[in-house]
Design an enzyme around this catalytic site. Structure first.
Site, PDB file in Angstrom:
ATOM      1  N   THR A  59       0.820  -1.211   0.000  1.00  0.00           N
ATOM      2  CA  THR A  59       0.000   0.000   0.000  1.00  0.00           C
ATOM      3  C   THR A  59       0.849   1.255   0.000  1.00  0.00           C
ATOM      4  OG1 THR A  59      -1.738  -1.172   1.203  1.00  0.00           O
ATOM      5  CG2 THR A  59      -1.826   1.232   1.214  1.00  0.00           C
ATOM      6  N   GLY A  72       4.357   1.332  -0.429  1.00  0.00           N
ATOM      7  CA  GLY A  72       5.385   1.252  -1.448  1.00  0.00           C
ATOM      8  C   GLY A  72       4.882   1.631  -2.835  1.00  0.00           C
ATOM      9  N   ARG A 105       8.104  -9.834  -3.245  1.00  0.00           N
ATOM     10  CA  ARG A 105       8.130 -11.292  -3.122  1.00  0.00           C
ATOM     11  C   ARG A 105       7.698 -11.966  -4.424  1.00  0.00           C
ATOM     12  NH1 ARG A 105       4.973 -13.449   1.996  1.00  0.00           N
ATOM     13  NH2 ARG A 105       6.423 -11.934   2.874  1.00  0.00           N
ATOM     14  N   ARG A 106       6.663 -11.396  -5.076  1.00  0.00           N
ATOM     15  CA  ARG A 106       6.138 -11.995  -6.319  1.00  0.00           C
ATOM     16  C   ARG A 106       6.050 -10.913  -7.392  1.00  0.00           C
ATOM     17  NH1 ARG A 106       2.925 -13.765  -2.085  1.00  0.00           N
ATOM     18  NH2 ARG A 106       3.077 -15.996  -1.592  1.00  0.00           N
ATOM     19  N   LYS A 120       8.501   0.360  12.354  1.00  0.00           N
ATOM     20  CA  LYS A 120       8.474   0.692  13.787  1.00  0.00           C
ATOM     21  C   LYS A 120       8.874  -0.492  14.667  1.00  0.00           C
ATOM     22  CE  LYS A 120       3.498   0.024  13.435  1.00  0.00           C
ATOM     23  NZ  LYS A 120       3.462   0.037  11.966  1.00  0.00           N
ATOM     24  N   GLY A 173       2.244   8.246  10.770  1.00  0.00           N
ATOM     25  CA  GLY A 173       2.014   8.442   9.346  1.00  0.00           C
ATOM     26  C   GLY A 173       2.533   9.754   8.800  1.00  0.00           C
ATOM     27  N   ILE A 179       2.080  12.767   9.848  1.00  0.00           N
ATOM     28  CA  ILE A 179       2.292  13.869  10.792  1.00  0.00           C
ATOM     29  C   ILE A 179       3.786  14.115  10.988  1.00  0.00           C
ATOM     30  CG2 ILE A 179       1.833  14.716  13.120  1.00  0.00           C
ATOM     31  CD1 ILE A 179      -0.498  12.736  13.255  1.00  0.00           C
ATOM     32  N   ASP A 210       1.497  -2.291  18.676  1.00  0.00           N
ATOM     33  CA  ASP A 210       1.859  -1.250  17.719  1.00  0.00           C
ATOM     34  C   ASP A 210       2.155   0.062  18.436  1.00  0.00           C
ATOM     35  OD1 ASP A 210       1.681  -0.127  14.783  1.00  0.00           O
ATOM     36  OD2 ASP A 210       0.406   1.175  15.982  1.00  0.00           O
ATOM     37  N   LYS A 221       5.802   2.391  18.955  1.00  0.00           N
ATOM     38  CA  LYS A 221       5.892   3.817  18.670  1.00  0.00           C
ATOM     39  C   LYS A 221       6.286   4.600  19.924  1.00  0.00           C
ATOM     40  CE  LYS A 221       2.492   3.355  14.993  1.00  0.00           C
ATOM     41  NZ  LYS A 221       1.079   3.530  14.579  1.00  0.00           N
TER      42      LYS A 221
END
Length: 437
Positions: free
Chosen positions: A20, A22, A52-53, A109, A138, A140, A205, A209
């Protein structure tokens, strides 16, 4: 050690991962190449994209794709952009790049929260850059202000909403009154939660951070393993309703503090857990999948950073900002800021960290109950700030809010209260932030 100038050639970039984020980075590099070249002072050439594919990326020019990330990292590139995630093999590739003098831009992260020290040391030894703005919040601009803009100030606290999934869930529970399980299902249906939401809802997550934020803010190395972590799975609709009755709301916050003991010694507290905050607080109005981080510093005072904390385009914006900075340094033959860990402050255990509690109790409806409960608080050295009765209920339902006390003392107080004969149930226990102690 300085990096050699490019002698008029283009800045060659290797991209690891084309999901998404990249794919957005790829699009921006191709479509905005002329503008980026003007900002950098040299053309930017996308040398290759490791996936990967390769056959599953028809949107990308096929000559750029490769399945051999290691070979791409070893090739003649100046900057490696890593957007794969996870610890290995990403760590090995990035260490190879840094040790060979190639600058690194990453949004990883999890890797940074555990191995930032090793990556920083590799960057220092070769004079390469290590940038990671996209790792927290993100789009910010947050990490660069902490690392550079506030480098001359003394930061005392960083507190914020750094996970959009949990904020969406808690915001929806607050606005609709629906329970956690139903709201999580809706978040999954809408794409705000992953099929396996564990990393988000259990606080992993946010803890990663928090480790990054604490390391930058307090010039000390903090890992995710040292961050106290609690998730939101235990938050009920009744907890949300109780907060609303007190004009509060519930948020999952990452809280990083510089704590000064009575003898003047300093330490770092880093924690992630649900809290009740007043609706008047700046973070209370941050809803949906948005992020916001509140910073307190001696000279700058109170600052707040707000915006989209995830998503392809917003995160790609942060990645491109880092890429431009790293490329400019290559053109000029210099490098960006290095790791600052000179303070080396110790971590304060969660049990010693001063917190406040909101405690809801169902108790026997007879005289002397409050006195018995208050006696337990006093025995543990915990001061009661307020005792409230919910509107329309009998005194058999008590809500107690404490002053600041060591978290361990508060926990032991709650444990002992739950054993009293006059207490039918400890309905809920939640920490309180954003109010005077």
């Amino acid at each position: 050690m300085t990096v050699a100038t490019l002698d008029g050639r283009s800045v060659r970039v290797a991209l690891l991962g084309c999901g998404t984020v990249g794919s957005e980075v790829t699009r921006m590099l191709i479509e905005e190449g002329d503008e980026l070249a003007a900002r950098i002072g040299a053309p930017v050439e996308l040398a290759g994209i490791a996936v990967r594919r390769p056959d599953r990326h028809p949107e990308v020019p096929q000559h750029l794709l490769t399945a051999d990330a290691g070979e791409l990292v070893e090739s003649d590139v100046d900057i490696v952009v890593e957007l794969i995630g996870g610890i290995e093999p990403a760590k090995g590739w990035l260490l190879t790049a840094l040790r060979k003098g190639k600058s690194v831009v990453t949004g990883n992260k999890a890797l940074l929260s555990l191995h930032a020290a090793e990556l920083s040391e590799a960057a220092d030894s070769s004079g390469a850059d290590l940038y990671y703005e996209a790792a927290v919040a993100g789009a910010i601009p947050l990490l660069r202000p902490l690392r550079e803009s506030l480098a001359g100030d003394r930061i005392t606290r960083v507190m914020g909403i750094v996970n959009g999934t949990t904020n969406f869930i808690l915001s929806a529970m607050d606005s609709t009154g629906v329970g956690y399980a139903e709201t999580l299902d809706e978040a999954t249906r809408l794409g705000y939660a992953e099929a396996d939401p564990t990393a988000d809802v259990d606080g992993y997550d946010a803890a990663s951070k928090a480790a990054i934020l604490a390391s930058l803010a307090f010039h000390s190395r903090v890992t995710a393993a040292e961050v106290h972590r609690e998730g939101i799975a235990g938050i009920s609709a009744s907890d949300i309703a109780a907060a609303r009755l007190l004009n509060r709301t519930v948020k999952l916050l990452a809280i990083c503090e510089r704590v000064t003991a009575d003898d003047g010694t300093e330490s770092v507290s880093a924690r992630v857990h649900p809290v009740m905050i007043p609706r008047s607080h700046q973070l209370a109005g941050v809803n949906g999948a948005f992020n916001a981080v509140y910073v307190e510093a001696d000279a700058a005072g109170e600052l707040m950073f707000y915006g989209q904390g995830a998503g392809g385009a917003p995160t790609a914006s942060a990645v491109l900002g880092d890429l431009v900075a790293a490329a400019r340094n290559r053109v000029a033959g210099g490098h960006g800021p290095r790791e600052s860990a000179h303070a080396a402050l110790p971590m304060r255990p969660m049990g010693q960290t001063p917190t406040r509690y909101h405690i809801s109790l169902d108790v026997a409806d007879r005289p002397g109950v409050l006195a018995q409960v208050a006696q337990v608080f006093a025995a543990h050295g915990v001061s009661i700030a307020a005792v409230r009765q919910r509107d329309g209920m009998s005194m058999a339902s008590l809500v107690i809010v404490t002053h600041l006390a060591a978290d361990a003392a508060l926990k032991s107080t709650v444990d002992e209260i739950g054993k009293l004969d006059v207490v039918r149930e400890v309905v809920s226990v939640m920490r309180v932030e954003g109010e005077d102690s």
